[in-house]
Write a protein that holds these residues in place. Structure first.
Motif, PDB file in Angstrom:
ATOM      1  N   VAL A   1      -4.631   5.549  -5.614  1.00 22.22           N
ATOM      2  CA  VAL A   1      -4.274   6.448  -4.606  1.00 22.22           C
ATOM      3  C   VAL A   1      -6.030   6.155  -4.103  1.00 22.22           C
ATOM      4  O   VAL A   1      -5.090   5.802  -2.604  1.00 22.22           O
ATOM      5  CB  VAL A   1      -3.974   7.285  -4.536  1.00 22.22           C
ATOM      6  CG1 VAL A   1      -4.060   7.952  -3.441  1.00 22.22           C
ATOM      7  CG2 VAL A   1      -2.501   7.490  -5.506  1.00 22.22           C
ATOM      8  N   GLY A   2      -6.997   6.496  -4.591  1.00 22.63           N
ATOM      9  CA  GLY A   2      -8.074   6.446  -3.883  1.00 22.63           C
ATOM     10  C   GLY A   2      -8.686   5.113  -3.165  1.00 22.63           C
ATOM     11  O   GLY A   2      -9.241   5.172  -2.358  1.00 22.63           O
ATOM     12  N   GLN A   3      -8.243   4.377  -3.705  1.00 27.61           N
ATOM     13  CA  GLN A   3      -8.605   2.688  -3.473  1.00 27.61           C
ATOM     14  C   GLN A   3      -7.843   2.205  -2.294  1.00 27.61           C
ATOM     15  O   GLN A   3      -8.127   1.925  -1.503  1.00 27.61           O
ATOM     16  CB  GLN A   3      -8.547   2.083  -4.606  1.00 27.61           C
ATOM     17  CG  GLN A   3      -9.547   1.819  -5.450  1.00 27.61           C
ATOM     18  CD  GLN A   3     -10.717   1.882  -4.807  1.00 27.61           C
ATOM     19  OE1 GLN A   3     -11.581   2.116  -4.701  1.00 27.61           O
ATOM     20  NE2 GLN A   3     -10.768   0.387  -4.575  1.00 27.61           N
TER      21      GLN A   3
ATOM     22  N   ALA B   1      -7.333  17.872  -5.791  1.00 27.74           N
ATOM     23  CA  ALA B   1      -8.520  17.676  -4.837  1.00 27.74           C
ATOM     24  C   ALA B   1      -9.720  17.052  -4.797  1.00 27.74           C
ATOM     25  O   ALA B   1     -10.492  16.606  -4.062  1.00 27.74           O
ATOM     26  CB  ALA B   1      -9.249  19.153  -6.797  1.00 27.74           C
ATOM     27  N   GLN B   2      -9.528  15.778  -5.793  1.00 27.46           N
ATOM     28  CA  GLN B   2     -10.457  14.543  -5.814  1.00 27.46           C
ATOM     29  C   GLN B   2      -9.595  13.757  -5.123  1.00 27.46           C
ATOM     30  O   GLN B   2     -10.526  12.847  -3.852  1.00 27.46           O
ATOM     31  CB  GLN B   2     -10.190  13.969  -6.796  1.00 27.46           C
ATOM     32  CG  GLN B   2     -10.836  14.432  -8.079  1.00 27.46           C
ATOM     33  CD  GLN B   2     -10.645  13.039  -9.208  1.00 27.46           C
ATOM     34  OE1 GLN B   2      -9.496  13.624 -10.280  1.00 27.46           O
ATOM     35  NE2 GLN B   2     -11.149  12.098  -9.739  1.00 27.46           N
TER      36      GLN B   2
ATOM     37  N   LEU C   1       0.768  -1.170  -0.162  1.00 23.15           N
ATOM     38  CA  LEU C   1      -0.218   0.018  -0.027  1.00 23.15           C
ATOM     39  C   LEU C   1       1.151   1.574   0.586  1.00 23.15           C
ATOM     40  O   LEU C   1       0.620   2.562  -0.667  1.00 23.15           O
ATOM     41  CB  LEU C   1      -0.736  -0.394   1.098  1.00 23.15           C
ATOM     42  CG  LEU C   1      -2.198  -0.932   0.826  1.00 23.15           C
ATOM     43  CD1 LEU C   1      -2.664  -1.649   1.807  1.00 23.15           C
ATOM     44  CD2 LEU C   1      -3.203  -0.653   0.159  1.00 23.15           C
ATOM     45  N   LEU C   2       1.603   1.138   0.968  1.00 23.19           N
ATOM     46  CA  LEU C   2       3.021   2.521   0.894  1.00 23.19           C
ATOM     47  C   LEU C   2       3.683   2.741  -0.551  1.00 23.19           C
ATOM     48  O   LEU C   2       3.585   3.852  -1.029  1.00 23.19           O
ATOM     49  CB  LEU C   2       4.259   2.222   2.122  1.00 23.19           C
ATOM     50  CG  LEU C   2       3.753   2.168   3.090  1.00 23.19           C
ATOM     51  CD1 LEU C   2       4.613   1.792   3.929  1.00 23.19           C
ATOM     52  CD2 LEU C   2       3.367   4.295   3.326  1.00 23.19           C
ATOM     53  N   GLY C   3       4.042   1.132  -1.390  1.00 21.82           N
ATOM     54  CA  GLY C   3       4.166   1.712  -2.979  1.00 21.82           C
ATOM     55  C   GLY C   3       3.046   2.289  -3.521  1.00 21.82           C
ATOM     56  O   GLY C   3       3.701   2.983  -4.895  1.00 21.82           O
ATOM     57  N   MET C   4       1.228   1.828  -3.240  1.00 19.39           N
ATOM     58  CA  MET C   4       0.812   2.766  -4.437  1.00 19.39           C
ATOM     59  C   MET C   4       0.990   3.932  -3.847  1.00 19.39           C
ATOM     60  O   MET C   4       0.445   4.669  -5.036  1.00 19.39           O
ATOM     61  CB  MET C   4      -0.565   1.914  -4.420  1.00 19.39           C
ATOM     62  CG  MET C   4      -0.586   0.306  -4.171  1.00 19.39           C
ATOM     63  SD  MET C   4      -0.539  -0.118  -6.693  1.00 19.39           S
ATOM     64  CE  MET C   4       0.873  -0.221  -6.505  1.00 19.39           C
ATOM     65  N   LEU C   5       0.472   4.206  -3.102  1.00 19.60           N
ATOM     66  CA  LEU C   5       0.716   5.957  -2.204  1.00 19.60           C
ATOM     67  C   LEU C   5       1.542   6.425  -3.177  1.00 19.60           C
ATOM     68  O   LEU C   5       1.464   8.222  -2.951  1.00 19.60           O
ATOM     69  CB  LEU C   5       0.441   6.090  -1.149  1.00 19.60           C
ATOM     70  CG  LEU C   5      -0.934   5.442  -0.218  1.00 19.60           C
ATOM     71  CD1 LEU C   5      -0.258   5.817   1.178  1.00 19.60           C
ATOM     72  CD2 LEU C   5      -1.414   6.078  -0.806  1.00 19.60           C
ATOM     73  N   ALA C   6       2.794   6.002  -3.653  1.00 18.21           N
ATOM     74  CA  ALA C   6       4.106   7.053  -4.481  1.00 18.21           C
ATOM     75  C   ALA C   6       3.396   6.802  -5.976  1.00 18.21           C
ATOM     76  O   ALA C   6       4.401   7.403  -6.511  1.00 18.21           O
ATOM     77  CB  ALA C   6       5.088   5.940  -4.178  1.00 18.21           C
ATOM     78  N   LEU C   7       2.381   6.251  -6.448  1.00 21.48           N
ATOM     79  CA  LEU C   7       2.462   6.379  -8.065  1.00 21.48           C
ATOM     80  C   LEU C   7       1.060   7.787  -7.271  1.00 21.48           C
ATOM     81  O   LEU C   7       0.257   8.280  -6.628  1.00 21.48           O
ATOM     82  CB  LEU C   7       1.390   5.033  -8.010  1.00 21.48           C
ATOM     83  CG  LEU C   7       1.959   4.069  -7.727  1.00 21.48           C
ATOM     84  CD1 LEU C   7       0.803   2.976  -8.432  1.00 21.48           C
ATOM     85  CD2 LEU C   7       2.946   4.395  -8.721  1.00 21.48           C
TER      86      LEU C   7
END
Length: 390
Positions: free
Chosen positions: A337-339, A374-375, A325-331
């Protein structure tokens, strides 16, 4: 054309066959004017579907299929002449080549823009696909067994897909046992993938996955439970066999399999339990780097599991989920990121220790990257509050 029609209607079988071959060559043209020039021959092609020669019937079916897809005028002429009952009669043929050609012609007809209004609905009685015996016989032909061949399965699976996508009357298909037939076919394809390296299995896997995914979005929970009594674990194992197959051979089909996995786990604790009991979380996480589309679907499936409550989150945490998940937040992809935020919120809710581990792994800094989007602003702020204050 007049000459060809004359030869097609002659009493000499060889001349008839050669004329039909000429028409078949013409039917390959992408110009609708050519298809419309063939109009005088279409009623004869339709009549010859009751011929005694399987080669002749096959040729007529492929020619009709090609003409149907290119010209609305051809379809307008063939519908009142009874193309649907004529095709329905062919489904009893013992010849696999005829059945495959029939599936092709029918799939072309079902893709017509007017199909949901004029060709599929039961309100048109015998001249409609759902009003004919075709759906029941298609499902019969799709049942796994020694008589099932790849070509026939591919064509009729796509036919079912076009019918299901029309959303005219999917309840009727479910009543005829579509879910159980497609579920068994899914198991059969997964078994075949393990036994053979033969190319082509993805050609049938794709429409089967789409059919099941779309039916599950409409089927009542009782119908799913009643018809998919194939053992949750068997279905889940088969689906992951196919996901691994796609990963190695056809990555573009991974979203098809994951969309079905999403629809299976969305409303079914049973399928979520199977996912956990078979230890499939790690194989699922291994798909995250494939693409943003795949990542978003994997995370959606994990959210489906986490939503089921503390007992399910216990299997998700601790484990390899946090680094992923930390890897996904780097995208930077907003949907991915929302998921990820959605999944973290569920984990923090049901496993408070997950929030503490997130903070220790510089989770707040990872969230800070998305505060300006914003999203995502509201969800980022909400997650920060949950992580810090519970």
């Amino acid at each position: 054309m007049q000459t060809l029609v004359g030869l097609l209607t002659s009493s000499q079988a060889l001349l008839q066959l050669e004329a039909a071959r000429c028409l078949h060559e013409l039917s390959h043209s992408e110009q609708s004017a050519v298809a419309e020039a063939c109009l005088p021959a279409t009623s004869y092609l339709l009549t010859y579907l009751s011929s005694h020669s399987s080669d002749f019937i096959e040729l007529c079916l492929y020619t009709l299929g090609n003409l149907i897809v290119e010209s609305e005028a051809v379809r307008r002429q063939l519908l009142p002449q009874g193309i649907v009952p004529a095709l329905a009669a062919c489904i009893h043929s013992p010849h696999l080549t005829v059945l495959e050609a029939l599936g092709y012609a029918l799939s072309q007809l079902l893709q017509a823009k007017e199909a949901p209004d004029m060709i599929i609905p039961t309100s048109f009685a015998g001249s409609s696909v759902l009003g004919s015996p075709l759906p029941q016989h298609m499902l019969r032909l799709l049942q796994p067994g020694p008589k099932l061949t790849l070509g026939v399965a591919v064509e009729f699976a796509w036919c079912l897909h076009y019918i299901i996508c029309s959303q005219v009357n999917n309840t009727l298909l479910i009543t005829h046992g579509a879910l159980s037939t497609l579920g068994l076919l899914l198991l059969d394809v997964a078994g075949a993938v393990q036994r053979t390296e033969d190319a082509g299995l993805e050609l049938v896997a794709c429409p089967v996955l789409r059919c099941l995914s779309n039916l599950l979005t409409e089927a009542a929970a009782e119908a799913v439970e009643e018809q998919m009594q194939l053992g949750d674990e068997r279905v889940m194992a088969a689906l992951f066999i196919l996901l691994q197959f796609f990963l190695q051979k056809q990555p573009s089909l991974l979203p098809e399999g994951l969309w079905l996995l999403n629809n299976l786990t969305a409303n079914s604790p049973g399928f979520c339990t199977s996912l956990l009991s078979l230890d499939l979380i790690e194989p699922l996480l291994q798909l995250l780097p494939v693409s943003n589309v795949v990542s978003a679907l994997v995370l959606t499936v994990l959210c489906n599991v986490a939503e089921k409550g503390p007992a399910y989150c216990q299997h998700l945490w601790p484990g390899p989920l946090l680094p992923s998940l930390l890897g996904m937040l780097a995208l930077s992809d907003t949907e991915v990121v929302g998921q990820s935020l959605e999944l973290l919120q569920l984990l923090f809710l049901y496993r408070p220790e997950a929030a503490r581990a997130f903070l220790q792994e510089s989770g707040l800094q990872a969230l800070g990257r998305h505060e300006a989007a914003a999203q995502l602003q509201d969800r980022v702020h909400a997650l920060q509050q949950t992580a810090l204050h519970g």
